[in-house]
Enzyme design. Structure first.
Site, PDB file in Angstrom:
ATOM      1  N   HIS A 308       1.119  -0.806   0.164  1.00 50.71           N
ATOM      2  CA  HIS A 308      -0.347  -0.129   0.004  1.00 50.71           C
ATOM      3  C   HIS A 308       0.355   0.902   0.499  1.00 50.71           C
ATOM      4  CE1 HIS A 308      -3.337   2.680   1.200  1.00 50.71           C
ATOM      5  NE2 HIS A 308      -3.633   1.865   0.768  1.00 50.71           N
ATOM      6  N   ASP A 366      -7.796  -5.726   0.387  1.00 49.99           N
ATOM      7  CA  ASP A 366      -8.511  -6.141  -0.964  1.00 49.99           C
ATOM      8  C   ASP A 366      -8.061  -8.269  -0.418  1.00 49.99           C
ATOM      9  OD1 ASP A 366      -9.734  -4.662  -2.425  1.00 49.99           O
ATOM     10  OD2 ASP A 366      -7.790  -3.809  -3.276  1.00 49.99           O
TER      11      ASP A 366
HETATM   12  N1  CMC Z   1       4.193  -8.054  -4.603  1.00 47.97           N
HETATM   13  C1  CMC Z   1       5.744  -7.673  -4.474  1.00 47.97           C
HETATM   14  N2  CMC Z   1       6.282  -6.727  -5.307  1.00 47.97           N
HETATM   15  C2  CMC Z   1       6.070  -5.383  -4.719  1.00 47.97           C
HETATM   16  C3  CMC Z   1       4.285  -5.341  -4.137  1.00 47.97           C
HETATM   17  C4  CMC Z   1       3.470  -6.131  -3.980  1.00 47.97           C
HETATM   18  N3  CMC Z   1       2.153  -6.400  -4.356  1.00 47.97           N
HETATM   19  N4  CMC Z   1       3.640  -4.260  -3.779  1.00 47.97           N
HETATM   20  C5  CMC Z   1       4.999  -2.451  -3.509  1.00 47.97           C
HETATM   21  N5  CMC Z   1       5.629  -3.826  -4.141  1.00 47.97           N
HETATM   22  C6  CMC Z   1       7.491  -3.581  -4.367  1.00 47.97           C
HETATM   23  C7  CMC Z   1       7.877  -2.862  -5.515  1.00 47.97           C
HETATM   24  O1  CMC Z   1       8.130  -3.954  -6.346  1.00 47.97           O
HETATM   25  C8  CMC Z   1       8.696  -2.079  -5.136  1.00 47.97           C
HETATM   26  O2  CMC Z   1      10.210  -2.194  -5.160  1.00 47.97           O
HETATM   27  P1  CMC Z   1      11.470  -1.696  -5.940  1.00 47.97           P
HETATM   28  O3  CMC Z   1      11.448  -0.595  -4.674  1.00 47.97           O
HETATM   29  O4  CMC Z   1      12.961  -3.305  -5.554  1.00 47.97           O
HETATM   30  O5  CMC Z   1      11.319  -1.575  -6.884  1.00 47.97           O
HETATM   31  C9  CMC Z   1       8.332  -1.234  -4.095  1.00 47.97           C
HETATM   32  O6  CMC Z   1       7.275  -2.421  -3.433  1.00 47.97           O
HETATM   33  C10 CMC Z   1       7.092  -0.255  -3.332  1.00 47.97           C
HETATM   34  O7  CMC Z   1       6.225  -0.421  -4.346  1.00 47.97           O
HETATM   35  P2  CMC Z   1       5.858   0.282  -5.686  1.00 47.97           P
HETATM   36  O8  CMC Z   1       5.174   0.557  -6.457  1.00 47.97           O
HETATM   37  O9  CMC Z   1       6.525   1.810  -5.651  1.00 47.97           O
HETATM   38  O10 CMC Z   1       4.467   1.355  -4.107  1.00 47.97           O
HETATM   39  P3  CMC Z   1       3.518   2.285  -4.635  1.00 47.97           P
HETATM   40  O11 CMC Z   1       3.420   2.571  -3.879  1.00 47.97           O
HETATM   41  O12 CMC Z   1       3.701   3.161  -5.854  1.00 47.97           O
HETATM   42  O13 CMC Z   1       2.353   0.810  -4.848  1.00 47.97           O
HETATM   43  C11 CMC Z   1       0.439  -0.324  -4.670  1.00 47.97           C
HETATM   44  C12 CMC Z   1       1.388   1.308  -3.872  1.00 47.97           C
HETATM   45  C13 CMC Z   1      -0.666  -0.683  -3.953  1.00 47.97           C
HETATM   46  C14 CMC Z   1      -0.153   0.043  -5.678  1.00 47.97           C
HETATM   47  C15 CMC Z   1       1.072  -1.538  -4.990  1.00 47.97           C
HETATM   48  O14 CMC Z   1       2.044  -2.493  -3.527  1.00 47.97           O
HETATM   49  C16 CMC Z   1       0.929  -2.924  -5.799  1.00 47.97           C
HETATM   50  O15 CMC Z   1       0.983  -2.881  -6.811  1.00 47.97           O
HETATM   51  N6  CMC Z   1       0.549  -3.811  -5.035  1.00 47.97           N
HETATM   52  C17 CMC Z   1      -0.706  -4.553  -5.907  1.00 47.97           C
HETATM   53  C18 CMC Z   1      -1.945  -4.053  -5.787  1.00 47.97           C
HETATM   54  C19 CMC Z   1      -3.335  -3.874  -4.888  1.00 47.97           C
HETATM   55  O16 CMC Z   1      -3.412  -4.914  -3.633  1.00 47.97           O
HETATM   56  N7  CMC Z   1      -3.589  -3.051  -4.886  1.00 47.97           N
HETATM   57  C20 CMC Z   1      -5.294  -2.666  -3.787  1.00 47.97           C
HETATM   58  C21 CMC Z   1      -4.337  -1.276  -3.158  1.00 47.97           C
HETATM   59  S1  CMC Z   1      -5.653  -1.429  -1.312  1.00 47.97           S
HETATM   60  C22 CMC Z   1      -7.218  -1.203  -1.704  1.00 47.97           C
HETATM   61  C23 CMC Z   1      -7.326   0.293  -3.367  1.00 47.97           C
HETATM   62  O17 CMC Z   1      -6.354   1.100  -2.520  1.00 47.97           O
HETATM   63  O18 CMC Z   1      -7.664  -0.124  -3.893  1.00 47.97           O
END
Ligand code: CMC
Length: 431
Positions: A308, A366
């Protein structure tokens, strides 16, 4: 806006600027950069708004480090346990928990608006039967502005209020109709003798040919899912609603924009994607393979329902949801649900893995919600529409707050332009 509490000094080139700082009631201090361009001739650069507050708000607060979510100051776990969705709607919209009389009046007002204009049923029949219900929701909610002309004038507080109540009241009807349409069953009219969650379940699962009793266990679980999704401060879809609303667009158009944004798998679409992932994993022995894929930089796969932007600790909604999944399956007499087993083991494996712990990736809302929704009988395609109907009150509360803010202006971000500079047009024969 709070009063200025201190000043930040910014120096670059030969310039030295003093920028006002404000202290919130909770969370980090903010530096006011709104005059930066005028005074310093520079922009700030913050893709994804990771360090930018776009508004001030009094509705919802998340402490990502502690894993705390407060609505108007009340923790989400207390609201999930002791309150119910319509009371939380009142709290988000008006700022305080209602008295008994206020609650009765509010519930009466919502209940009187549950039906949709009969002409809207014709609108549904323009969609293919195999359309995703979110596609139908985006279209139908956007079309509400064509049906409810008397509540689209945003300058009129009464019309704003009527539009808000209409959307909270009609969203379950619209989502249930989207579901019924895709499975080829007749639409079921709302029943105002039922509570909000029971009415939704009845509209989804009853058919005219038979009597249908809503299971109170499922109704309570449904209400809790609505409550847990009601608002989440300035997330992508809420910011979309605010941005759309900042131009003066009507409330139905703004909420349709929010629904479109919510659909993406990184946001509200994650609940569908998560259950599909858990089913694809299928058995506990395949978990290491999927953990390895999630960690592989060259593989776009991510653990859905994990991570998140704001929470760097357990999402408090996920904790309640996990407990609720256990309770619901138990009360329904479902033993050894394989998807729940995979989810629990996957969570355990990820939380023991340094990749996830070092990046502070924990289960989000989720991760367990799909298991409950599936146990209730919903197909995965309905998960995100249910999120949308729950979040509608949050979107509306934030939209109303924005319109009442004297500082409100049209949202218009700047850019770091890296394209070509001025060049002359070349005729096609000379290219
Ligand atoms: N699985 C594997 N690696 C992950 C994941 C994951 N679910 N989420 C983040 N990472 C890693 C990502 O690869 C990155 O690694 P690095 O620093 O080595 O490049 C690091 O963690 C930070 O990730 P980010 O994408 O820069 O973080 P963000 O804040 O931009 O993204 C997120 C947040 C929710 C989009 C992301 O965690 C994600 O894609 N999660 C899976 C989708 C999900 O479950 N979404 C629902 C969120 S809660 C409900 C809502 O708000 O709608």
């Amino acid at each position: 806006m709070t009063n200025q509490t201190s000043t930040a000094k910014l120096s670059f080139g030969d310039k030295e600027l003093e920028l006002p700082m404000y202290s919130p009631t909770a969370g980090p201090d903010v530096i006011d950069i709104s005059k930066l361009y005028a005074q310093g001739d520079v922009f700030t650069f913050d893709p994804g708004f990771t360090s930018t507050a776009a508004c001030d708000s009094t509705i919802t607060f998340i402490d990502g480090e502690k894993g705390e979510l407060l609505h108007r100051g009340y923790p989400i776990d207390q609201l999930a346990e002791k309150s119910h969705f319509l009371e939380v709607c009142y709290l988000l919209l008006y700022g305080n928990l209602p008295t008994a009389a206020e609650a009765e009046d509010f519930e009466y007002r919502v209940t009187r608006h549950t039906m949709v204009h009969e002409q809207m049923t014709k609108f549904y029949s323009g969609f293919r039967r195999d359309a995703h219900p979110m596609a139908i929701m985006v279209g139908v909610v956007g079309a509400m502005s064509a049906f409810y002309h008397d509540s689209t004038d945003i300058a009129d507080p009464w019309q704003r209020e009527v539009a808000s109540i209409r959307m909270i009241a009609k969203m379950p009807t619209i989502a249930a109709m989207a579901y019924k349409y895709t499975i080829g069953q007749p639409f079921v009219y709302p029943r105002n003798d039922l509570d909000y969650a029971s009415n939704f379940l009845n509209m989804c699962f009853s058919v005219p040919a038979e009597n249908f009793e809503v299971n109170p266990i499922l109704s309570r679980a449904m209400d809790r899912i609505f409550t847990l999704h009601a608002d989440h401060e300035q997330n992508a879809s809420t910011s979309t609603v605010r941005l759309a609303g900042s131009s003066g667009a009507n409330p139905f158009a703004c909420i349709a924009a929010g629904i479109a944004c919510l659909w993406g798998p990184a946001h509200g679409g994650a609940n569908q994607a998560c259950l599909e992932m858990l089913k694809e994993i299928g058995t506990v022995d395949r978990i290491p393979e999927y953990i390895a894929r999630a960690k592989d930089k060259d593989d776009p796969f991510r653990l859905m329902g994990f991570g998140h932007r704001v929470y760097k600790n357990f999402d408090p909604r996920a904790k309640v949801m996990k407990q609720s999944a256990d309770e619901v399956l138990d009360l329904l007499g479902v033993e050894n649900n394989p998807t729940l087993q995979v989810a629990k083991e996957l969570e355990k494996a990820a939380l023991e893995d340094p990749y996830f712990t070092e990046k502070k990736l924990f289960p989000n809302v989720d991760f367990y919600s799909g298991i409950i929704l599936e146990a209730m009988g919903f197909p995965t395609s309905m998960f995100t529409p249910i999120f949308a109907l729950s979040r509608t009150v949050g979107w509306i509360s934030q939209w109303k707050e924005m319109l009442n803010d004297p500082k409100q202006k049209i949202g218009r971000p700047r850019q770091l332009y890296l394209g070509e500079t001025l060049r002359d047009y070349v005729d096609v024969e000379n290219r």
